[in-house]
Design an enzyme around this catalytic site. Structure first.
Site, PDB file in Angstrom:
ATOM      1  N   SER A   1       0.221  -7.201  -2.336  1.00 45.85           N
ATOM      2  CA  SER A   1      -1.220  -7.168  -2.015  1.00 45.85           C
ATOM      3  C   SER A   1      -1.555  -5.936  -1.176  1.00 45.85           C
ATOM      4  CB  SER A   1      -1.646  -8.458  -1.318  1.00 45.85           C
ATOM      5  OG  SER A   1      -1.030  -8.576  -0.061  1.00 45.85           O
TER       6      SER A   1
ATOM      7  N   ILE B   1      -1.426  -5.837  16.139  1.00 45.41           N
ATOM      8  CA  ILE B   1      -1.535  -4.369  16.277  1.00 45.41           C
ATOM      9  C   ILE B   1      -2.979  -3.985  16.600  1.00 45.41           C
ATOM     10  CG2 ILE B   1      -1.055  -2.137  15.208  1.00 45.41           C
ATOM     11  CD1 ILE B   1       0.871  -3.546  13.302  1.00 45.41           C
TER      12      ILE B   1
ATOM     13  N   ASN C   1       8.297  -1.763  10.828  1.00 44.19           N
ATOM     14  CA  ASN C   1       8.094  -3.002  11.592  1.00 44.19           C
ATOM     15  C   ASN C   1       7.704  -2.717  13.041  1.00 44.19           C
ATOM     16  OD1 ASN C   1       9.774  -3.829   9.247  1.00 44.19           O
ATOM     17  ND2 ASN C   1       9.724  -5.811  10.276  1.00 44.19           N
TER      18      ASN C   1
ATOM     19  N   THR D   1       1.793  -0.658   5.239  1.00 38.28           N
ATOM     20  CA  THR D   1       3.183  -0.966   5.579  1.00 38.28           C
ATOM     21  C   THR D   1       4.170  -0.181   4.714  1.00 38.28           C
ATOM     22  OG1 THR D   1       4.802  -2.753   5.390  1.00 38.28           O
ATOM     23  CG2 THR D   1       2.890  -2.958   4.011  1.00 38.28           C
TER      24      THR D   1
ATOM     25  N   TYR E   1       3.083 -10.425  -0.182  1.00 42.22           N
ATOM     26  CA  TYR E   1       2.474  -9.624   0.900  1.00 42.22           C
ATOM     27  C   TYR E   1       2.474  -8.140   0.540  1.00 42.22           C
ATOM     28  CZ  TYR E   1       2.361  -6.841   5.186  1.00 42.22           C
ATOM     29  OH  TYR E   1       2.081  -5.859   6.132  1.00 42.22           O
TER      30      TYR E   1
ATOM     31  N   ILE F   1     -13.888  -9.939   6.382  1.00 39.10           N
ATOM     32  CA  ILE F   1     -14.056  -8.628   5.718  1.00 39.10           C
ATOM     33  C   ILE F   1     -14.503  -8.775   4.263  1.00 39.10           C
ATOM     34  CG2 ILE F   1     -12.515  -7.295   7.221  1.00 39.10           C
ATOM     35  CD1 ILE F   1     -10.387  -7.536   4.930  1.00 39.10           C
TER      36      ILE F   1
ATOM     37  N   LYS G   1       6.836 -13.785  13.536  1.00 38.42           N
ATOM     38  CA  LYS G   1       7.627 -12.589  13.255  1.00 38.42           C
ATOM     39  C   LYS G   1       8.932 -12.648  14.059  1.00 38.42           C
ATOM     40  CE  LYS G   1       4.276 -10.301  10.872  1.00 38.42           C
ATOM     41  NZ  LYS G   1       3.083 -11.117  11.017  1.00 38.42           N
TER      42      LYS G   1
ATOM     43  N   PRO H   1      16.895 -18.760  14.119  1.00 40.21           N
ATOM     44  CA  PRO H   1      17.263 -18.775  12.700  1.00 40.21           C
ATOM     45  C   PRO H   1      17.366 -17.367  12.106  1.00 40.21           C
ATOM     46  CG  PRO H   1      14.922 -19.300  12.956  1.00 40.21           C
ATOM     47  CD  PRO H   1      15.459 -19.033  14.334  1.00 40.21           C
TER      48      PRO H   1
ATOM     49  N   HIS I   1      14.323 -11.387  -0.399  1.00 41.76           N
ATOM     50  CA  HIS I   1      14.420 -10.680   0.895  1.00 41.76           C
ATOM     51  C   HIS I   1      14.839  -9.216   0.721  1.00 41.76           C
ATOM     52  CE1 HIS I   1      16.125 -11.217   5.272  1.00 41.76           C
ATOM     53  NE2 HIS I   1      15.187 -10.272   5.185  1.00 41.76           N
TER      54      HIS I   1
HETATM   55  P1  NAD Z   1      -1.787  -9.922  12.426  1.00 35.56           P
HETATM   56  O1  NAD Z   1      -1.507 -10.962  11.404  1.00 35.56           O
HETATM   57  O2  NAD Z   1      -1.259 -10.076  13.802  1.00 35.56           O
HETATM   58  O3  NAD Z   1      -3.373  -9.752  12.578  1.00 35.56           O
HETATM   59  C1  NAD Z   1      -4.239  -9.744  11.483  1.00 35.56           C
HETATM   60  C2  NAD Z   1      -5.653  -9.921  12.019  1.00 35.56           C
HETATM   61  O4  NAD Z   1      -6.560  -9.879  10.902  1.00 35.56           O
HETATM   62  C3  NAD Z   1      -5.890 -11.268  12.717  1.00 35.56           C
HETATM   63  O5  NAD Z   1      -6.602 -11.057  13.921  1.00 35.56           O
HETATM   64  C4  NAD Z   1      -6.725 -12.065  11.715  1.00 35.56           C
HETATM   65  O6  NAD Z   1      -7.611 -12.987  12.336  1.00 35.56           O
HETATM   66  C5  NAD Z   1      -7.492 -10.943  11.021  1.00 35.56           C
HETATM   67  N1  NAD Z   1      -7.923 -11.331   9.664  1.00 35.56           N
HETATM   68  C6  NAD Z   1      -7.179 -11.908   8.693  1.00 35.56           C
HETATM   69  N2  NAD Z   1      -7.927 -12.125   7.596  1.00 35.56           N
HETATM   70  C7  NAD Z   1      -9.167 -11.628   7.881  1.00 35.56           C
HETATM   71  C8  NAD Z   1     -10.371 -11.534   7.145  1.00 35.56           C
HETATM   72  N3  NAD Z   1     -10.461 -11.990   5.882  1.00 35.56           N
HETATM   73  N4  NAD Z   1     -11.444 -10.961   7.734  1.00 35.56           N
HETATM   74  C9  NAD Z   1     -11.368 -10.502   9.007  1.00 35.56           C
HETATM   75  N5  NAD Z   1     -10.255 -10.579   9.747  1.00 35.56           N
HETATM   76  C10 NAD Z   1      -9.165 -11.136   9.202  1.00 35.56           C
HETATM   77  O7  NAD Z   1      -1.322  -8.571  11.752  1.00 35.56           O
HETATM   78  P2  NAD Z   1      -0.677  -7.269  12.417  1.00 35.56           P
HETATM   79  O8  NAD Z   1       0.771  -7.457  12.506  1.00 35.56           O
HETATM   80  O9  NAD Z   1      -1.441  -6.907  13.622  1.00 35.56           O
HETATM   81  O10 NAD Z   1      -0.943  -6.204  11.268  1.00 35.56           O
HETATM   82  C11 NAD Z   1      -2.141  -5.441  11.240  1.00 35.56           C
HETATM   83  C12 NAD Z   1      -2.117  -4.527  10.030  1.00 35.56           C
HETATM   84  O11 NAD Z   1      -1.005  -3.656  10.112  1.00 35.56           O
HETATM   85  C13 NAD Z   1      -1.986  -5.280   8.706  1.00 35.56           C
HETATM   86  O12 NAD Z   1      -2.820  -4.654   7.767  1.00 35.56           O
HETATM   87  C14 NAD Z   1      -0.522  -5.100   8.338  1.00 35.56           C
HETATM   88  O13 NAD Z   1      -0.348  -5.105   6.935  1.00 35.56           O
HETATM   89  C15 NAD Z   1      -0.227  -3.747   8.937  1.00 35.56           C
HETATM   90  N6  NAD Z   1       1.169  -3.525   9.332  1.00 35.56           N
HETATM   91  C16 NAD Z   1       1.796  -4.434  10.144  1.00 35.56           C
HETATM   92  C17 NAD Z   1       3.108  -4.192  10.543  1.00 35.56           C
HETATM   93  C18 NAD Z   1       3.839  -5.132  11.471  1.00 35.56           C
HETATM   94  O14 NAD Z   1       5.006  -4.936  11.740  1.00 35.56           O
HETATM   95  N7  NAD Z   1       3.189  -6.146  12.023  1.00 35.56           N
HETATM   96  C19 NAD Z   1       3.770  -3.042  10.109  1.00 35.56           C
HETATM   97  C20 NAD Z   1       3.089  -2.142   9.288  1.00 35.56           C
HETATM   98  C21 NAD Z   1       1.780  -2.396   8.903  1.00 35.56           C
HETATM   99  P1  TYD Z   2       9.662 -10.202   9.950  1.00 39.06           P
HETATM  100  O1  TYD Z   2       9.415 -10.087  11.411  1.00 39.06           O
HETATM  101  O2  TYD Z   2       9.130 -11.396   9.225  1.00 39.06           O
HETATM  102  O3  TYD Z   2       9.135  -8.847   9.285  1.00 39.06           O
HETATM  103  P2  TYD Z   2       9.280  -8.324   7.737  1.00 39.06           P
HETATM  104  O4  TYD Z   2       9.773  -9.415   6.895  1.00 39.06           O
HETATM  105  O5  TYD Z   2       7.870  -7.969   7.417  1.00 39.06           O
HETATM  106  O6  TYD Z   2      10.205  -7.160   7.810  1.00 39.06           O
HETATM  107  O7  TYD Z   2      11.219 -10.173   9.680  1.00 39.06           O
HETATM  108  C1  TYD Z   2      12.023  -9.095  10.105  1.00 39.06           C
HETATM  109  C2  TYD Z   2      13.419  -9.329   9.579  1.00 39.06           C
HETATM  110  O8  TYD Z   2      13.955 -10.487  10.210  1.00 39.06           O
HETATM  111  C3  TYD Z   2      13.452  -9.614   8.095  1.00 39.06           C
HETATM  112  O9  TYD Z   2      14.651  -9.047   7.538  1.00 39.06           O
HETATM  113  C4  TYD Z   2      13.523 -11.123   8.019  1.00 39.06           C
HETATM  114  C5  TYD Z   2      14.309 -11.493   9.257  1.00 39.06           C
HETATM  115  N1  TYD Z   2      13.979 -12.795   9.865  1.00 39.06           N
HETATM  116  C6  TYD Z   2      14.995 -13.704  10.169  1.00 39.06           C
HETATM  117  O10 TYD Z   2      16.193 -13.451   9.931  1.00 39.06           O
HETATM  118  N2  TYD Z   2      14.662 -14.888  10.752  1.00 39.06           N
HETATM  119  C7  TYD Z   2      13.381 -15.214  11.024  1.00 39.06           C
HETATM  120  O11 TYD Z   2      13.126 -16.323  11.547  1.00 39.06           O
HETATM  121  C8  TYD Z   2      12.338 -14.270  10.719  1.00 39.06           C
HETATM  122  C9  TYD Z   2      10.899 -14.580  11.016  1.00 39.06           C
HETATM  123  C10 TYD Z   2      12.689 -13.074  10.148  1.00 39.06           C
END
Ligand code: NAD
Ligand code: TYD
Length: 363
Positions: free
Chosen positions: A172, A23, A198, A143, A169, A71, A208, A224, A304
């Site tokens: 935290s 993101i 998501n 999130t 997760y 960080i 993901k 899977p 889950h």
């Molecule tokens: P991501 O795992 O793709 O990216 C995380 C980034 O943080 C990476 O570039 C990693 O190198 C960096 N990072 C990790 N530990 C670090 C540290 N100690 N110091 C500096 N950099 C560090 O994650 P994302 O999916 O892009 O999510 C970004 C944010 O959005 C997160 O805070 C996550 O909780 C939040 N979020 C994600 C989703 C989602 O669907 N992916 C949804 C809602 C909120």
């Molecule tokens: P994920 O992308 O890991 O996001 P989150 O758990 O943070 O919502 O998973 C999305 C949904 O898909 C979640 O219900 C778990 C399911 N899932 C699978 O069924 N198979 C997989 O291999 C993964 C990674 C996720």
């Protein structure tokens, strides 16, 4: 629509933590395109999830700087805040994957809780030293998972839903949200908190659900699906998340919290079937065709969460934001991106990734 805050944040000197992740890198591209006069400094530790290639087209631009660092490194953060005269932090850096948090929760506490605390404390002292201006902003990107799990007929999460995180997760992230809240209430630090559903789109690491299914289809590996496949998520295209964060940074009042969602609840098996149809249509040389033959129900993820759903009425009525991309359009764009960016994802299927994969899916 309620009054929008007329902020002097029209010129941002932005520190984006985690800007090389999924993101974060989408957000950095969005911001640099839209606000070319703003300064954008990315701080990223480049963990397995961070990829400098995500930002390679910005390298060398005057308004952009990349710094590799943690960080949790207080002196580095103090230095960056001072030397770049940062007035806005967009905090994305996190350990972000639920399955990894089950395998190894310690890194989640360290980065998500201790790291957020370190940033807050550094930013507080910087803000105090520079005159306690409201035009400063600490945006904490969080999130919807902090709210726990919904039953099928429960109303969607609002900003007042009690926290009930179920995974290491989400626990935290909940801890970091509470610290952000406390820094506003105790010190008046201008913080804003967003809790988003998501995300999916370009540059998402293939652990993901959506990128994993796209890539596995392309290499002919099983798809899977955990448990009975009936778990529900609310899917938001990452570009829509970026535009929500834009309005929040420019117009939200300090201390506010906003839920951000796509209004797109889909259960996992339906989503995977939609992806398979897109793959069959768009990919010319699938190893297994039609690719739904690869769908395999596997053992469920421990703890889950059954359903997440976001009520995004507050951000709509107060700030005028709504998602624009439907799941149908967004999934098509995403599948097309993975089809045309094999050079981006192939190197990610490393030995470390294979070892992680075996731990989650085979053991
Ligand atoms: P991501 O795992 O793709 O990216 C995380 C980034 O943080 C990476 O570039 C990693 O190198 C960096 N990072 C990790 N530990 C670090 C540290 N100690 N110091 C500096 N950099 C560090 O994650 P994302 O999916 O892009 O999510 C970004 C944010 O959005 C997160 O805070 C996550 O909780 C939040 N979020 C994600 C989703 C989602 O669907 N992916 C949804 C809602 C909120
Ligand atoms: P994920 O992308 O890991 O996001 P989150 O758990 O943070 O919502 O998973 C999305 C949904 O898909 C979640 O219900 C778990 C399911 N899932 C699978 O069924 N198979 C997989 O291999 C993964 C990674 C996720």
């Amino acid at each position: 629509m309620a009054d929008l805050l007329d902020t002097s944040r029209s010129s941002c000197r932005l520190l984006v933590t985690g800007g090389a992740g999924f993101i974060g890198s989408n957000f950095v591209h969005y911001w640099c395109d839209r606000y070319p006069d703003d300064r954008v400094v990315v701080l990223d530790a480049l963990t397995y999830a961070g990829n400098r290639r995500n930002l390679e087209d910005l390298e060398g631009q005057d308004n952009f700087r990349f710094v590799q660092g943690d960080i949790c490194d207080r002196s580095l953060i103090d230095q960056l805040l001072r030397e770049e005269n940062i007035n806005t932090i967009a905090h994305f850096a996190a350990e972000s994957h639920v399955d990894r948090s089950i395998l190894g929760p310690a890194a989640f506490v360290q980065t998500n809780v201790v790291g957020t605390f370190t940033l807050l404390e550094a930013f507080r002292q910087h803000w105090e030293a520079t005159g306690r201006l409201d035009s400063y902003c600490f945006l904490h990107v969080s999130t919807d998972e902090v709210y726990g799990s919904l039953g099928l007929t429960d109303p969607a999460f609002t900003e007042t839903t009690p926290y009930a995180p179920n995974s290491p997760y989400s626990a935290s992230k909940a801890g970091s949200d509470h610290l952000v809240r406390a820094y506003y209430h105790t010190y008046g630090l201008p913080t804003i908190l967003t809790n988003c559903s998501n995300n999916y789109g370009p540059y998402q690491f293939p652990e993901k659900l959506i990128p994993l299914m796209c890539i596995n289809s392309l290499i002919g590996k099983q798809l899977p699906v955990y448990g009975d496949g009936q778990n529900i998520r609310d899917w938001l295209y990452v570009g829509d998340h970026c535009s929500a964060l834009d309005v929040v940074i420019h117009h939200a009042k300090p201390g506010e919290t906003y839920n951000v969602g796509g209004n797109n609840e889909v259960n996992n098996i339906d989503l995977v079937n939609m992806l398979c149809q897109l793959m069959d249509e768009l990919a010319s040389d699938l190893p297994v065709h039609p690719c739904h033959q690869l769908i395999t129900f596997v053992k469920d993820r421990p703890g889950h969460d059954r359903r997440y759903a976001i009520n995004a009425t507050k951000i709509k009525t107060q700030l005028g934001w709504m998602p624009k991309v439907t799941v149908k359009e967004g999934l098509r764009q995403t599948v097309e991106w993975y089809l045309t960016h094999r050079d981006w994802w192939e190197p990610l299927l490393s030995k470390e990734y294979q070892a992680y994969y075996r731990q989650v899916y085979v053991s």
